[in-house]
Design an enzyme around this catalytic site. Structure first.
Site, short mmCIF file in Angstrom:
data_model
loop_
_atom_site.label_atom_id
_atom_site.label_comp_id
_atom_site.label_asym_id
_atom_site.label_seq_id
_atom_site.Cartn_x
_atom_site.Cartn_y
_atom_site.Cartn_z
N ALA A 6 0.80 -1.21 0.00
CA ALA A 6 0.00 0.00 0.00
C ALA A 6 0.84 1.27 0.00
O ALA A 6 2.04 1.22 -0.12
CB ALA A 6 -0.91 -0.03 1.21
N CYS A 7 0.16 2.40 0.16
CA CYS A 7 0.73 3.74 0.32
C CYS A 7 1.05 4.43 -1.01
O CYS A 7 1.47 3.81 -1.97
CB CYS A 7 1.98 3.75 1.18
SG CYS A 7 1.75 3.06 2.82
N THR A 8 0.83 5.75 -1.01
CA THR A 8 1.21 6.63 -2.12
C THR A 8 1.89 7.84 -1.50
O THR A 8 1.34 8.46 -0.59
CB THR A 8 -0.01 7.08 -2.93
OG1 THR A 8 -0.74 5.92 -3.38
CG2 THR A 8 0.42 7.92 -4.13
N GLU A 99 6.77 3.59 2.81
CA GLU A 99 6.27 3.36 1.46
C GLU A 99 6.81 2.01 1.01
O GLU A 99 7.99 1.87 0.66
CB GLU A 99 6.76 4.46 0.52
CG GLU A 99 6.39 4.26 -0.94
CD GLU A 99 4.92 4.54 -1.20
OE1 GLU A 99 4.33 3.78 -2.00
OE2 GLU A 99 4.37 5.50 -0.64
N ARG A 247 -1.27 5.05 -10.42
CA ARG A 247 -1.30 6.14 -9.44
C ARG A 247 -0.33 7.26 -9.83
O ARG A 247 -0.65 8.44 -9.68
CB ARG A 247 -0.99 5.58 -8.04
CG ARG A 247 -2.14 4.79 -7.47
CD ARG A 247 -1.78 4.26 -6.09
NE ARG A 247 -1.10 2.97 -6.15
CZ ARG A 247 -0.35 2.48 -5.18
NH1 ARG A 247 -0.12 3.19 -4.08
NH2 ARG A 247 0.19 1.29 -5.29
#
Length: 471
Positions: A6-8, A99, A247
């Site tokens: 996950a994570c951006t 991240e 993304r």
């Protein structure tokens, strides 16, 4: 290995931002649909003689005798470690640590992860209280990796008032870091992002000792005439093209509309660092972190056949999102830890001054089960109500977020004026008090909207029935 898939992350240099401050930001996405988070100020320590042992993988580190105060967002459940994730310390250094990034099997064959090495549960706790600049953040973390190894791949952001550094640790011991140019921004979505490394420019690049020899010895460089970290250590898979690269595509589509023309969601060679085509405001960073491929066929809230093709930026399982705004202490006296709880698409970013002694009780005390006195649970509840009747409620929800952003700018400007003649503990006491006022205002408005929409939702029930007067 506990990577969260996950994570951006977003980084914006001081000359690329609208107000001349440096920003680092990230959505913390987790495996669980709901993982309660707290917002705390951890106090400074002196004359300490302690050893840190991770509850997750038992990495054991002797802690320095002294450590600075810092903000953090730990998980309520501490059985897998503190997971403090991000914060700003009293030296005016911000960091965001976890991240998740993934190395390819070729490089991991020669430098596998260390089971009891540094993992994301421990990084913030072991680094942020002890660093005095963004560059020192990279150096300090690099020394820990050299000594203990890494249990997983992680990208880390460090910022002070003048510099932003992004570091990627991808194997048990190999890492690189790059300074984000002041007039640029960068976006990374769970994959190795850093590209060419200039080993003749240590002012703007850092790396693990021996990394060039490691690559040469094991014949790992696929390129003929360049040393591209992403190509050597990263991946380019079907998962990347559906889970990660879209993304970057959406963020650059918004922040660099001219330069990104022709880029497609599954493009594996999108640049990591781009020059900003306009001055990026806090609200622009919010827009990207809140987005779900809005106004494209890939929006999961739409009805196009492609709506489930790609993984969006804002998710229902985002535990918290943060924007760390590092402001010049000589001018502004303090930086701001913006925190969003709930689902970013539906909930506001709340500005808290980092130069504070504690946080509001509604952010500090989070029960295991839903309680609307808790900011975490209040925002989760609002997000669920908005999503349940998205078409009917999204306009009111977006108006509410806009109203609070306007209020926040006025509040920050007012506080900046009041702090011009404050120093030391008097300044900290004043900012702590202001943080309580900020929390009270946001909680009040969120509660009002929640009850308003909940009431309206009763009128939208599929179980309602009205007799046809013509029968």
């Amino acid at each position: 290995m506990q990577n969260k898939d996950a994570c951006t992350s977003i980084m914006v240099g001081k000359r690329a931002s609208l107000d001349g401050t440096a920003f680092i930001a990230r959505n913390e996405d987790r495996v669980k649909a709901i993982e309660p988070k707290r917002f705390l100020v951890k106090p400074a320590v002196k004359d300490r003689h302690e050893t840190y042992v991770s509850p997750y993988n038992k990495v054991t580190v002797t802690l320095p005798e002294s450590g600075m105060r810092y903000t953090s967002t730990p998980s309520l459940d501490q059985t897998t470690g503190p997971n403090e994730e991000d914060g700003i310390n009293e030296a005016n250094v911000a960091a965001s640590f976890t991240e998740s990034v993934y190395a390819n099997d070729r490089v991991l064959a020669y430098d596998p992860y260390v089971r009891n090495g540094l993992a994301e549960d421990s990084l913030c706790t072991l680094v942020l209280p002890y660093i005095h600049s963004a560059r020192e953040g990279v150096e300090y973390t690099g020394k820990l990796i050299a000594k203990f190894g890494s249990a997983e791949g992680n990208g880390m952001q460090f910022a002070d008032a003048d510099n932003i550094w992004y570091m990627e640790v991808v194997t048990g011991h190999q890492w690189v870091a790059v300074r984000i140019p002041d007039d640029c921004y960068a976006v990374t979505p769970n994959q190795v992002a850093i590209e060419d490394i200039n080993f003749a420019d240590p002012d703007n690049y850092m790396w693990a000792d021996g990394i060039q020899k490691f690559v040469e010895e094991h014949q790992l460089n696929p390129d003929h005439d360049r040393w591209n970290f992403r190509h050597i250590f990263g991946t380019s898979t079907q998962k990347d093209r559906h889970y990660n690269t879209p993304r970057t595509w959406f963020a650059q589509r918004y922040l660099s509309p001219k330069a990104s023309q022709g880029q497609m969601p599954e493009d594996s060679e999108m640049p990591f660092i781009r020059k900003a085509e306009f001055k990026i405001a806090n609200e622009d960073i919010q827009y990207v972190l809140k987005s779900h491929f809005n106004e494209t066929p890939y929006d999961p809230m739409g009805d196009a056949p492609e709506r489930k093709t790609y993984r969006a930026i804002s998710l229902s399982r985002t535990a918290q999102s943060h924007i760390l705004q590092v402001r010049d202490l000589n001018k502004y006296k303090t930086s701001i830890h913006w925190i969003e709880l709930g689902v970013p698409a539906f909930n506001p970013y709340v500005p808290f001054f980092a130069n504070a002694d504690d946080t509001d009780e509604s952010y500090r005390n989070v029960p295991e089960k839903m309680d609307l006195k808790s900011a975490f649970w209040l925002n989760e509840a609002l997000a669920e109500v908005v999503e349940s009747h998205y078409q009917e409620f999204i306009e009111k929800d977006e108006d509410y977020q806009k109203e609070l952003n306007e209020w926040a700018r006025r509040k920050i400007a007012q506080v900046d004026k009041e702090t011009l003649n404050l120093e030391g503990q008097a300044l900290t006491d004043y900012l702590t008090e202001q943080n309580h006022e900020v929390a009270a205002h946001y909680n009040k408005r969120t509660t009002e909207l929640f009850y308003e929409l909940l009431t309206e939702g009763c009128e939208l029930s599929r179980m309602s029935f009205k007799m046809d007067p013509n029968l």
